[in-house]
Design an enzyme around this catalytic site. Structure first.
Site, PDB file in Angstrom:
ATOM      1  N   GLY A 144       0.808  -1.204   0.000  1.00 12.12           N
ATOM      2  CA  GLY A 144       0.000   0.000   0.000  1.00 12.12           C
ATOM      3  C   GLY A 144       0.844   1.258   0.000  1.00 12.12           C
ATOM      4  O   GLY A 144       2.060   1.226   0.208  1.00 12.12           O
ATOM      5  N   GLY A 147       2.163   1.635   3.519  1.00 14.66           N
ATOM      6  CA  GLY A 147       2.929   0.550   4.116  1.00 14.66           C
ATOM      7  C   GLY A 147       2.499  -0.797   3.566  1.00 14.66           C
ATOM      8  O   GLY A 147       1.482  -0.929   2.888  1.00 14.66           O
ATOM      9  N   CYS A 148       3.289  -1.820   3.859  1.00 13.29           N
ATOM     10  CA  CYS A 148       3.000  -3.175   3.393  1.00 13.29           C
ATOM     11  C   CYS A 148       1.949  -3.831   4.286  1.00 13.29           C
ATOM     12  O   CYS A 148       1.877  -3.562   5.487  1.00 13.29           O
ATOM     13  CB  CYS A 148       4.276  -4.014   3.398  1.00 13.29           C
ATOM     14  SG  CYS A 148       5.555  -3.388   2.285  1.00 13.29           S
ATOM     15  N   LYS A 163      -1.029  -4.148   8.762  1.00 13.05           N
ATOM     16  CA  LYS A 163      -0.344  -3.127   7.973  1.00 13.05           C
ATOM     17  C   LYS A 163       0.820  -2.582   8.789  1.00 13.05           C
ATOM     18  O   LYS A 163       0.642  -2.137   9.928  1.00 13.05           O
ATOM     19  CB  LYS A 163      -1.298  -1.996   7.598  1.00 13.05           C
ATOM     20  CG  LYS A 163      -0.636  -0.899   6.770  1.00 13.05           C
ATOM     21  CD  LYS A 163      -1.596   0.247   6.486  1.00 13.05           C
ATOM     22  CE  LYS A 163      -2.636  -0.146   5.474  1.00 13.05           C
ATOM     23  NZ  LYS A 163      -3.470   1.013   5.062  1.00 13.05           N
ATOM     24  N   ASP A 281      -9.718  10.560   0.970  1.00 16.24           N
ATOM     25  CA  ASP A 281      -8.794   9.722   0.221  1.00 16.24           C
ATOM     26  C   ASP A 281      -9.516   8.522  -0.385  1.00 16.24           C
ATOM     27  O   ASP A 281      -9.009   7.394  -0.364  1.00 16.24           O
ATOM     28  CB  ASP A 281      -7.655   9.258   1.137  1.00 16.24           C
ATOM     29  CG  ASP A 281      -6.464   8.720   0.351  1.00 16.24           C
ATOM     30  OD1 ASP A 281      -6.410   8.965  -0.870  1.00 16.24           O
ATOM     31  OD2 ASP A 281      -5.593   8.067   0.948  1.00 16.24           O
TER      32      ASP A 281
END
Length: 446
Positions: A144, A147-148, A163, A281
């Site tokens: 993402g 972050g992963c 996350k 977002d």
């Protein structure tokens, strides 16, 4: 023989009865003194009997006490053995510390989002480390923007998504995400199960969403980007040669269901929260899909209450293709800004195109500017629809969805509808079994 009168006999019996009832035995026999020898023998016998009685009582007490102690020991031993069997058979253990995870799982199952950060579980880092195999690459399910994301197997039957946010620069986003998702709860908003703070890293633990994000479903991963000037037919032929086309799992009905779910989530934020919440977002990568393709909003690190927004707080690229024009130019943000982003997502569902297509090294074309001329012409609408779903929907429904999309992406915010109006426009287009009001037989093409 002397015969007493009846009255005398009665008097004797009366005196005897009186003595029997009123005079103590000690007084009646107190004046009778036993012989001297007999008195001494009786005292000794009495003392010996008392000693024997006390000794017998003591021995009996010791025996009974010992028996009770043995029974207690046996009971405690059996209880411990039973408890150990239960722990080994039912409670998954933390591989690092050997601590049962059932209390954590029970806490997660009993979560009630009540508006306090304390209602979200706090995970220990070794638990997440063990659940993700030390965050190895094979456990990663998404990369993402923030972050992963890793798949975490906590215990035997509990799976979550973790996350990982690295670096102190993410602190504000981390706190915002925890703050919002610990206060709001809705069927179309992803659930935050807990969080973890370990050194410079921050971890967010969510419910697992088996079908990933809408972005992955529509656009896939690692697929070569096709220039916008190539024809749709060539693009589809290329994907057939490369493998199954992206979005093939999303039928027309499922795409409309996803749009309806997203609209419900936004309607909750705009109309049911007090004060209203602006997502800020909204994009396909922040729309997650569970095993039944139920859509849930995620990515609340930039969300704000109405009246508290600041453009400088939003760390989103202005070339992402989702931001409303008034927000990009003047920093003006209202609920209509989320409606614009929703319109872009709706165009993605219709066309399976990226919100921003790269034309050259220096130029991009937005999906809005590309699709708008064709959306307003009924003879051209069908040509821009994703070939995976083309010819598989009622044209009247397609025209209605196109009309909703056109209104949502209007440059002037006042021309855009409220998300509530969008919601009510989509409900009749979604089958009843998928959460809408469309009855079987009303739509011959699915």
């Amino acid at each position: 023989m002397v015969v007493l009168p009846i009255c005398a006999i009665c008097s004797v019996h009366s005196i005897a009865a009186t003595v029997k009832e009123e005079v103590p035995i000690s007084q009646v026999y107190g004046s009778i003194q036993p012989p001297l020898g007999m008195a001494e023998d009786g005292a000794e016998n009495h003392t010996d009997s008392k000693k024997i009685l006390l000794l017998s009582f003591g021995i009996s007490s010791v025996l009974i006490g010992g028996l009770l102690l043995c029974l207690c020991c046996l009971w405690i031993s059996r209880l411990k053995r039973s408890k150990n069997c239960t722990v080994k058979g039912q409670q998954p253990l933390d591989g690092v510390k050997g601590r049962p995870l059932v209390p954590i799982l029970n806490k997660l199952n009993s979560l009630r989002m009540g508006g306090k950060k304390s209602n979200v579980s706090i995970f220990e880092y070794p638990v997440l480390e063990a659940a993700t195999n030390n965050f190895e690459e094979t456990s990663k399910i998404d990369d993402g923007a923030w972050g992963c994301v890793y798949k975490a197997c906590i215990g035997e039957n509990f799976i979550a998504a973790v996350k990982k946010l690295d670096g102190g620069c993410m602190e504000r986003e981390f706190q915002n995400e925890v703050g919002w998702l610990s206060k709001i709860q809705h069927q179309n908003i992803v659930s935050l199960l807990g969080y973890c703070i370990h050194e410079e890293s921050r971890f967010l633990v969510y419910e697992i969403m088996q079908n990933g994000s809408l972005d992955c479903q529509l656009h896939g991963k690692g697929v070569l980007s096709i220039c916008i000037d190539l024809t749709t037919l060539f693009n589809y032929t290329y994907e057939l040669l490369a493998g199954p086309p992206s979005g093939s799992a999303l039928t027309w009905s499922l795409r409309m269901k996803i749009a309806l779910d997203v609209a419900r989530g936004l309607e909750y934020l705009h109309e049911r929260c007090n004060p209203a919440v602006l997502h800020r977002d909204l994009k396909s990568s922040n729309i997650l899909l569970d095993s039944n393709f139920n859509a849930k909003l995620s990515g609340f690190s930039s969300a704000v209450s109405v009246g508290t927004q600041n453009k400088n707080d939003l760390k989103i690229s202005e070339t992402s293709g989702y931001l409303a024009p008034e927000y990009m130019s003047d920093g003006k943000l209202t609920d209509k800004s989320d409606v614009y982003s929703f319109g872009v997502v709706l165009l993605e569902l219709l066309t399976r195109r990226n919100p921003l297509e790269k034309m050259s090294l220096a130029t991009h074309q937005s999906i809005v500017s590309w699709a708008m001329p064709q959306l307003t012409d009924r003879t051209k609408i069908k040509n821009i629809v994703d070939i995976v779903i083309r010819d598989k929907m009622d044209l009247k429904h397609l025209y209605q969805v196109a009309a909703v999309a056109v209104l949502c992406v209007q440059a002037e915010p006042s021309y855009r509808p409220l998300i509530t109006d969008v919601l009510h426009s989509l409900i009749p287009l979604v089958p009843v079994e998928l959460g809408g009001s469309l009855r079987l037989g009303d739509n011959p093409k699915q």
